[in-house]
Design a protein around this motif. Structure first.
Motif, PDB file in Angstrom:
ATOM      1  N   ASP A 264      35.316 -81.358   4.469  1.00 33.51           N
ATOM      2  CA  ASP A 264      34.874 -80.413   5.425  1.00 33.51           C
ATOM      3  C   ASP A 264      36.066 -79.826   6.200  1.00 33.51           C
ATOM      4  O   ASP A 264      36.198 -78.830   6.181  1.00 33.51           O
ATOM      5  CB  ASP A 264      33.944 -81.249   6.555  1.00 33.51           C
ATOM      6  CG  ASP A 264      32.615 -81.899   6.176  1.00 33.51           C
ATOM      7  OD1 ASP A 264      32.270 -82.960   6.129  1.00 33.51           O
ATOM      8  OD2 ASP A 264      31.995 -81.049   5.501  1.00 33.51           O
ATOM      9  N   CYS A 265      37.179 -80.671   6.391  1.00 32.36           N
ATOM     10  CA  CYS A 265      38.314 -79.976   6.781  1.00 32.36           C
ATOM     11  C   CYS A 265      38.797 -79.062   5.792  1.00 32.36           C
ATOM     12  O   CYS A 265      39.510 -78.164   6.065  1.00 32.36           O
ATOM     13  CB  CYS A 265      39.439 -81.382   7.142  1.00 32.36           C
ATOM     14  SG  CYS A 265      38.781 -82.272   8.597  1.00 32.36           S
TER      15      CYS A 265
ATOM     16  N   GLN B 124      36.154 -79.650  14.938  1.00 32.05           N
ATOM     17  CA  GLN B 124      35.230 -79.250  13.940  1.00 32.05           C
ATOM     18  C   GLN B 124      34.296 -80.716  13.537  1.00 32.05           C
ATOM     19  O   GLN B 124      33.160 -80.275  13.255  1.00 32.05           O
ATOM     20  CB  GLN B 124      35.772 -78.680  12.851  1.00 32.05           C
ATOM     21  CG  GLN B 124      36.629 -77.357  12.882  1.00 32.05           C
ATOM     22  CD  GLN B 124      35.308 -76.326  13.386  1.00 32.05           C
ATOM     23  OE1 GLN B 124      34.328 -76.285  12.723  1.00 32.05           O
ATOM     24  NE2 GLN B 124      35.620 -75.437  14.473  1.00 32.05           N
TER      25      GLN B 124
ATOM     26  N   TYR C 292      36.949 -75.931   5.993  1.00 30.11           N
ATOM     27  CA  TYR C 292      37.663 -75.614   7.446  1.00 30.11           C
ATOM     28  C   TYR C 292      39.045 -74.793   7.330  1.00 30.11           C
ATOM     29  O   TYR C 292      39.367 -73.886   7.836  1.00 30.11           O
ATOM     30  CB  TYR C 292      37.499 -76.530   8.567  1.00 30.11           C
ATOM     31  CG  TYR C 292      37.674 -76.062   9.921  1.00 30.11           C
ATOM     32  CD1 TYR C 292      38.995 -76.488  10.551  1.00 30.11           C
ATOM     33  CD2 TYR C 292      37.165 -74.899  10.528  1.00 30.11           C
ATOM     34  CE1 TYR C 292      39.556 -75.856  11.829  1.00 30.11           C
ATOM     35  CE2 TYR C 292      37.884 -74.685  11.780  1.00 30.11           C
ATOM     36  CZ  TYR C 292      38.917 -74.969  12.324  1.00 30.11           C
ATOM     37  OH  TYR C 292      39.309 -74.541  13.435  1.00 30.11           O
TER      38      TYR C 292
ATOM     39  N   CYS D  45      39.428 -84.985   4.484  1.00 32.09           N
ATOM     40  CA  CYS D  45      38.216 -84.978   3.796  1.00 32.09           C
ATOM     41  C   CYS D  45      37.697 -83.490   3.617  1.00 32.09           C
ATOM     42  O   CYS D  45      38.529 -82.431   3.817  1.00 32.09           O
ATOM     43  CB  CYS D  45      37.050 -85.445   5.114  1.00 32.09           C
ATOM     44  SG  CYS D  45      37.193 -84.536   6.481  1.00 32.09           S
TER      45      CYS D  45
ATOM     46  N   ARG E  30      30.251 -81.172  13.869  1.00 36.36           N
ATOM     47  CA  ARG E  30      29.596 -81.454  12.648  1.00 36.36           C
ATOM     48  C   ARG E  30      28.609 -82.679  12.906  1.00 36.36           C
ATOM     49  O   ARG E  30      27.650 -82.979  12.168  1.00 36.36           O
ATOM     50  CB  ARG E  30      30.344 -81.784  11.407  1.00 36.36           C
ATOM     51  CG  ARG E  30      30.860 -80.793  10.722  1.00 36.36           C
ATOM     52  CD  ARG E  30      31.351 -81.043   9.311  1.00 36.36           C
ATOM     53  NE  ARG E  30      32.424 -82.141   9.513  1.00 36.36           N
ATOM     54  CZ  ARG E  30      33.724 -82.022   9.559  1.00 36.36           C
ATOM     55  NH1 ARG E  30      34.183 -80.699   9.431  1.00 36.36           N
ATOM     56  NH2 ARG E  30      34.686 -82.794   9.603  1.00 36.36           N
TER      57      ARG E  30
ATOM     58  N   CYS F 216      40.813 -79.314  13.912  1.00 39.14           N
ATOM     59  CA  CYS F 216      39.894 -80.134  13.087  1.00 39.14           C
ATOM     60  C   CYS F 216      39.246 -81.417  13.621  1.00 39.14           C
ATOM     61  O   CYS F 216      37.890 -81.442  13.124  1.00 39.14           O
ATOM     62  CB  CYS F 216      41.042 -80.817  11.968  1.00 39.14           C
ATOM     63  SG  CYS F 216      41.873 -79.440  10.890  1.00 39.14           S
TER      64      CYS F 216
END
Lengths: 429, 305
Positions: A405-406, B142, A409, A403, B146, B139
């Motif tokens: 956001d990953c 994270q 990151y 995705c 969020r 991950c």
């Protein structure tokens, strides 16, 4: 000799005029009972948007931020590929950096267009930058220089510890007089020429003013910096100035001008990771380093940095067996550079970066069986993500889907592709 | 889930524990073969190991109803999610833990086995993909960060038996630094034969606990006493202190730990003696002009050597 051209003066006036018109009553902030002031300042109506049916909803910043992030990432890799002349994403970077941060404490820094004042915003951002810099470049050194009243003076020497730099910076924050770019460059040039030849020499100037008062010919100073292989970058706070642009173009640095506080912080943080190095600038050299062991909790020794007995912890220099309190440092007794292997490992991700992921957006109805339902790394649902089609990315090497956001990151913090790390070609016994 | 719970119930001792379970078949098979030789602790079979881990996972879920456990399996050719107590679409309750967990674990091990090609020989010293499962765990954490202001305090627990793989050094260090930045402690419980330098460094840098139990028969006791408490309560407990962390670097030429060496200023490779030619630099300069495949193969040689 003032370098402000007529264009800069006009720009400044236009800017001030626009600010006055746009802010309305916002400029008068000292009136607590006035509702209109904060309303005009915040401009909350700008964070709303109409969707297709005419209803109001807050702006969806996620796809916008991701688009911004992808642009930055692709620009970086394209620049890297352009420099090295091949498609390889691995480029040589200056990992051992000696950086002087030159901060403008002239009259222009007391302007209140950045709240509470430019100087305060700059100081705060520099504090964050210094920490981030040592996080990304543990073997590097930073020094601070301030310019005011036409003189440049050094706040701190080149050092490897963030706390001492920040303490010196926050010590006295006052601004006056005119800035002098040439004096700052001359001063830093004198210091940086004493630095070892394997280090990359850099200057970062945070310039608030639009003028500079120089005692001599600044072009000569720029030539000297270029000969000494010092890379100068400038982050401006007011407007673009020709002399800064010329300086950066000549020495191979980058010149950016901030639009507001958040943008300034972003531009400043961009200088924290090491930039692609120009190969001739630093000689490849083998530096002798020591890797000390950490002492047990019961050992008592006199530490060489504080000159007093300490219990427990500490590191022992392998050459002269003196005790030091923290790493990385130079042994006070024998001068050997002491680091631990994690400090070196912190920079390895610059040498082995993760490839940018490819965008893969799939229409939700077609090819349902083939499209992945969840992000490989965080198991988030990909199909219900976003309003229309699902936007996700895939790694070109392992073909797993992630995705957005990953994606951010992985590329900005983790520097490992979970898909590539979770598979292995062959078992080597 | 968190959104349906009022904020009064969300105290600061709610935890999310991501358990990284080592299912390297070469290690677990080798354990049985080694029993009886001069090993200090009794060897543990995989089924006995699971019989300690499953009650430990249940105990975490029982300590606080809002606690969450995620289990990721670290295989030898792949890594994957095994269990998520948050459920996702189906809220798995504690009683379903055993059935669902074991079923998915079996499916994972079978898939992992099928990925091994025929005729591949491996020894008990084959490492598992620790870097992969650490990356997955980070991950996932994270994503939890969020999810909003109310979220559990995450931490990672590595149950590792396989030895460290030197080819994963850079990836494991990247994961450690990312965990340090996000303030996620990495705890380690080593059930293998030797200490793991990677996990010692991980626990030291991120502020977690490193433990190598002496009596593996009592593994559940070690786990529940040391690793079950939430992060807030750790300051009140007497937990095992680190015996020492080996921060020495290994030289790239001989893979021996050294305390004094020469570091290249460009690529930060470490050499024990002044080498005649610097392998990585000369190849690097060539690789930037040559094709990428050549530099990739050199990199693999460097990392594997």
């Amino acid at each position: 000799m003032a370098w402000a051209g007529r264009e800069e003066e006009e720009t400044r006036e236009q800017e001030e005029g626009m600010m006055k018109r746009g802010r309305g009553g916002g400029a008068r902030r000292g009136r607590p009972g006035r509702v209109g002031a904060c309303y005009a300042d915040e401009r909350s109506w700008e964070s709303l948007q109409e969707d297709e049916s005419g209803l109001l909803r807050p702006i969806d910043t996620k796809t916008f931020q991701h688009a911004q992030y992808r642009r930055r990432l692709l620009l970086r890799t394209a620049a890297a590929a352009g420099d090295s002349g091949s498609a390889a994403p691995r480029i040589q970077r200056g990992l051992i950096r000696y950086l002087y941060v030159v901060i403008d404490f002239s009259r222009a820094a007391s302007e209140t267009d950045y709240r509470p004042s430019r100087m305060a915003v700059v100081a705060k951002c520099v504090e964050g930058f210094v920490r981030e810099f040592f996080d990304q470049n543990p073997l590097s050194h930073i020094g601070l220089v301030a310019i005011k009243d036409g003189i440049a003076h050094r706040l701190t020497e080149l050092g490897g510890s963030p706390e001492s730099q920040i303490r010196a910076l926050m010590g006295k924050l006052e601004c006056s007089g005119d800035p002098s770019l040439q004096n700052a460059l001359d001063l830093v040039h004198g210091f940086l020429t004493q630095v070892p030849s394997y280090g990359h020499r850099e200057i970062l100037i945070l310039y608030s003013a639009l003028t500079t008062c120089d005692p001599g010919n600044i072009m000569e100073t720029i030539e000297n910096c270029k000969k000494a292989k010092i890379r100068c970058s400038v982050v401006g706070l007011s407007a673009e100035i020709y002399i800064c642009k010329h300086l950066c173009a000549e020495t191979g640095g980058s010149y950016t001008v901030a639009l507001d506080e958040a943008h300034f912080k972003e531009l400043l943080q961009e200088h924290a990771p090491p930039s692609p190095a120009i190969a001739e600038y630093a000689v490849a050299n083998l530096i002798k380093m020591g890797f000390p062991q950490r002492g047990a909790e019961t050992i008592i020794a006199i530490c060489s940095c504080h000159k007093e007995p300490k219990v427990g912890g500490g590191y022992t220099c392998p050459q002269c067996f003196a005790r030091v309190c923290e790493l990385p440092t130079e042994c006070n007794i024998c001068g050997l550079t002491l680091v631990s292997s994690p400090h070196l490992a912190r920079s390895y991700h610059h040498l082995f970066p993760v490839l940018p992921f490819n965008e893969a957006s799939v229409a939700p109805l077609n090819s349902y069986q083939k499209s992945p339902r969840t992000c490989f790394s965080c198991q988030q649902d990909l199909l219900n993500y976003g309003s229309k089609s699902s936007l996700h990315v895939s790694c070109p090497k392992c073909n797993q889907y992630f995705c957005l956001d990953c994606d951010i990151y992985i590329h900005e913090s983790l520097h490992n592709c979970p898909g590539c790390e979770s598979r292995r070609e062959s078992i080597l016994s | 889930m968190a959104s349906s719970v009022s904020s009064k119930l969300y105290s600061d001792d709610v935890s999310l524990v991501v358990v990284l379970l080592d299912v390297n078949p070469f290690f677990w098979a080798g354990v049985n073969a080694n029993s009886g030789t001069n090993q200090p602790a009794a060897a543990l079979s995989f089924s006995k190991f699971l019989s300690h881990v499953l009650p430990f996972v249940s105990s975490i879920l029982l300590i606080n109803p809002l606690n969450q456990v995620v289990v990721i399996a670290t295989g030898v050719k792949s890594c994957g999610y095994i269990y998520d107590s948050g459920g996702g679409s189906d809220g798995t309750s504690v009683s379903d833990l055993r059935a669902g967990f074991l079923r998915r674990l079996e499916e994972f091990v079978e898939r992992d086995r099928q990925l091994c090609r025929d005729g591949e020989r491996a020894a008990a010293t084959t490492s598992s993909l620790l870097s992969g499962s650490l990356s997955l765990a980070l991950c996932y954490i994270q994503r939890v960060f969020r999810s909003g202001i109310l979220h559990p305090q995450p931490r990672i627990l590595c149950l590792q038996g396989s030895p460290d793989g030197p080819d994963q050094y850079v990836a494991v260090m990247n994961a450690i630094f990312s965990a340090q930045r996000s303030v996620v402690p990495i705890d380690s419980c080593v059930v293998g034969i030797r200490h793991s330098a990677f996990l010692q460094q991980a626990s030291h840098i991120t502020g977690g606990i490193y433990l190598k139990p002496q009596q593996l028969d009592a593994l559940f006791q070690y786990l529940s006493v040391v690793f079950a408490a939430d992060l807030q309560s750790r300051s009140f407990l007497q937990l095992p202190k680190s015996a020492g962390v080996d921060f020495r670097a290994s030289c790239f030429c001989h893979k021996k730990p050294i305390d004094r060496g020469y570091v290249c200023s460009v690529c930060l490779s470490i050499f024990c003696k002044n080498p005649q030619e610097m392998l990585y630099i000369s190849d690097f300069k060539q690789a930037s002009a040559d094709s990428r495949s050549k530099s990739d193969s050199k990199r693999k040689t460097l990392e594997a050597s």
